[in-house]
Motif scaffolding. Structure first.
Motif, mmCIF file in Angstrom:
data_model
loop_
_atom_site.group_PDB
_atom_site.id
_atom_site.type_symbol
_atom_site.label_atom_id
_atom_site.label_comp_id
_atom_site.label_asym_id
_atom_site.label_seq_id
_atom_site.Cartn_x
_atom_site.Cartn_y
_atom_site.Cartn_z
ATOM 1 N N SER A 81 -24.524 115.214 65.943
ATOM 2 C CA SER A 81 -23.680 115.489 67.112
ATOM 3 C C SER A 81 -24.140 114.687 68.320
ATOM 4 O O SER A 81 -23.331 114.288 69.163
ATOM 5 N N LEU A 82 -25.442 114.439 68.394
ATOM 6 C CA LEU A 82 -25.965 113.611 69.485
ATOM 7 C C LEU A 82 -25.430 112.185 69.364
ATOM 8 O O LEU A 82 -25.139 111.533 70.368
ATOM 9 N N ASN A 83 -25.291 111.712 68.124
ATOM 10 C CA ASN A 83 -24.692 110.397 67.899
ATOM 11 C C ASN A 83 -23.234 110.374 68.351
ATOM 12 O O ASN A 83 -22.754 109.388 68.915
ATOM 13 N N LEU A 84 -22.531 111.462 68.087
ATOM 14 C CA LEU A 84 -21.121 111.544 68.473
ATOM 15 C C LEU A 84 -20.974 111.545 69.995
ATOM 16 O O LEU A 84 -20.060 110.922 70.539
ATOM 17 N N ALA A 111 -22.831 100.339 66.297
ATOM 18 C CA ALA A 111 -23.477 99.748 65.117
ATOM 19 C C ALA A 111 -24.817 99.135 65.478
ATOM 20 O O ALA A 111 -25.752 99.116 64.664
ATOM 21 N N PHE A 112 -24.943 98.634 66.707
ATOM 22 C CA PHE A 112 -26.190 98.035 67.176
ATOM 23 C C PHE A 112 -27.235 99.107 67.483
ATOM 24 O O PHE A 112 -28.422 98.938 67.191
ATOM 25 N N ILE A 113 -26.788 100.224 68.043
ATOM 26 C CA ILE A 113 -27.708 101.297 68.441
ATOM 27 C C ILE A 113 -28.051 102.209 67.269
ATOM 28 O O ILE A 113 -29.163 102.740 67.175
ATOM 29 N N ASN A 114 -27.116 102.366 66.354
ATOM 30 C CA ASN A 114 -27.247 103.362 65.289
ATOM 31 C C ASN A 114 -28.525 103.251 64.457
ATOM 32 O O ASN A 114 -29.100 104.286 64.088
ATOM 33 N N PRO A 115 -29.012 102.043 64.113
ATOM 34 C CA PRO A 115 -30.267 101.995 63.345
ATOM 35 C C PRO A 115 -31.427 102.711 64.023
ATOM 36 O O PRO A 115 -32.276 103.302 63.354
ATOM 37 N N LEU A 143 -23.099 110.158 72.000
ATOM 38 C CA LEU A 143 -23.407 108.777 72.377
ATOM 39 C C LEU A 143 -22.176 107.890 72.206
ATOM 40 O O LEU A 143 -21.868 107.060 73.071
ATOM 41 N N LEU A 144 -21.446 108.081 71.108
ATOM 42 C CA LEU A 144 -20.225 107.304 70.869
ATOM 43 C C LEU A 144 -19.194 107.595 71.955
ATOM 44 O O LEU A 144 -18.521 106.681 72.453
#
Length: 411
Positions: free
Chosen positions: A286-289, A329-333, A291-292
């Protein structure tokens, strides 16, 4: 410096990093093999695995190179804007045009998927997919991808037109709900590709049911998936959430593993369910979401970003593309490294549950069989483990299980 140059630079960095990761995977074939997994492959089998691994990675490198060149060309020559200009100026139509092109470019990579599945997997005895099934799957994949991406783009368009900067708060919530809905309908999506039948009555079903009852855990069904129609590899997993959760076993798994070995795999999965690991990972994701959502909001605040790629103003589909395929895609790793740390801890905890259910030895034998049948890497590179492994390595899991089996038997 325009954002176009920044975006192309980001794609370039990601491409170089991907090549470096793939090279490390090829080199991992020469890594020292841990003693506790040395019995999985004999010398000839390991040479076969090395060839299999190298062939797959080479296809990935070539596919990634083509994808990189196409991606950079589409941005450098304002192709998205040129394609969108062929349609009416309606914001939703413009969004759909870009999403359509975004999804359609994936078709350029289908030959590499065919190469991996129909040639390499066939060569090493894993593929059971017919050409007809492969083509149907490609169509289904692209239709589902377009529908989901277009739905997300429509939400972005609707919220920004109606709410302006308030989109950040609302879109964050919408994204979380969207992912939950996809999770809920995932069993239906699986049925688009596969057939499911109830597990037949017998020793295996009795043991699995007993294990469920012992732990006070209920599922909607225990089903067998016709995975052998596509692959010779093995798997088992939970699908769905809450009262809609089901156990899914590959038909290959039932064929290759003993009932007790299948129970050990299931006890591991049951550990995840009892510890609510899926919900914990959903919270992390959810933190990724969020961020998106922040990335979408920031891009919408600066219409000049779209203008630098040839648009007259904001194109919601292109904003979504930039956020998903470039920025996130750049941050996700980096965020995935953190998520993988937690995920590996959850895997150890689930293994411990299987040990406490009395299936420690069976879990080790099943993991070895799964690795051998799936042609898994028994000595991966440290870079690959850090960036990609949401499970501990097989050697690490066996060491943990053996240690805790001894400790558990001493109590």
């Amino acid at each position: 410096m325009t954002f176009k140059i920044i975006a192309i630079a980001i794609l370039t960095v990601m491409y170089i990093a991907d090549v470096m990761l793939n090279v490390s995977k090829i080199k991992s074939g020469k890594n020292a093999i841990p003693a506790n997994v040395a019995d999985i492959y004999d010398a000839e089998e390991y040479k076969k695995w090395q060839r299999y691994n190298a062939e797959h990675i080479k296809v990935q490198i070539i596919s990634g190179t083509v994808g990189f060149i196409v991606g950079v060309a589409l941005l450098a020559f304002d192709v998205y804007a040129a394609f969108a200009s062929l349609f009416t100026d309606n914001a939703y139509v413009q969004m759909l045009a870009v999403v359509l092109l975004f999804v359609a470019t994936d078709l350029l990579l289908v030959p590499f998927s065919y190469w991996s599945t129909m040639i390499i997997e066939q060569k090493y005895g894993f593929n059971r997919t017919t050409k007809k099934t492969f083509c149907i799957d490609v169509i289904k994949d692209n239709v589902i991808n377009f529908v989901l991406t277009a739905a997300l783009g429509a939400v972005v368009t609707l919220l920004h037109i109606g709410l302006g900067d308030w989109i950040l708060l609302v879109f964050s919530a919408v994204l979380i709900v969207f992912v939950l809905i996809v999770t809920l309908i995932s069993p239906m999506l699986l049925r688009v590709y596969n057939k499911f039948t109830p597990l037949e009555d017998g020793e295996l079903k009795d043991k699995l049911t007993s294990l469920l009852e012992k732990n006070g855990y209920t599922v909607k069904a225990i089903e067998v998936m016709d995975a052998s129609r596509r692959t010779g590899k093995l798997n088992a997993f939970f699908v769905g959430t809450g009262k809609l959760k089901s156990i899914v076993l590959y038909d290959n798994l039932i064929e290759k593993l003993t009932p007790d070995e299948i129970c050990s795999v299931f006890a591991h999965e049951l550990g995840h369910g009892l510890h609510k690991d899926t919900q914990k990972l959903q919270l992390i994701n959810s933190l990724n979401l969020i961020l998106l959502a922040v990335l979408v909001w920031l891009n919408l605040k600066f219409p000049s970003i779209c203008v630098s790629f040839g648009f007259d103003g904001i194109n919601y589909g292109f904003i979504l593309y930039l956020c998903l395929a470039v920025e996130f895609a750049f941050i996700n790793p980096l965020t995935r490294i953190v998520a993988n740390v937690f995920s590996r801890r959850f895997e150890y905890s689930a293994d411990l549950h299987a040990v406490r259910e009395g299936y420690g030895a069976e879990l080790i034998s099943s993991l070895k069989k799964l690795t051998k049948e799936n042609f898994g890497n028994i000595a991966p590179s440290n870079l690959s483990i850090m960036l990609e492994y949401d499970h501990p390595t097989l050697s690490q899991r066996i060491e943990f299980i053996e240690k805790n089996t001894v400790a558990d038997s001493g109590n």
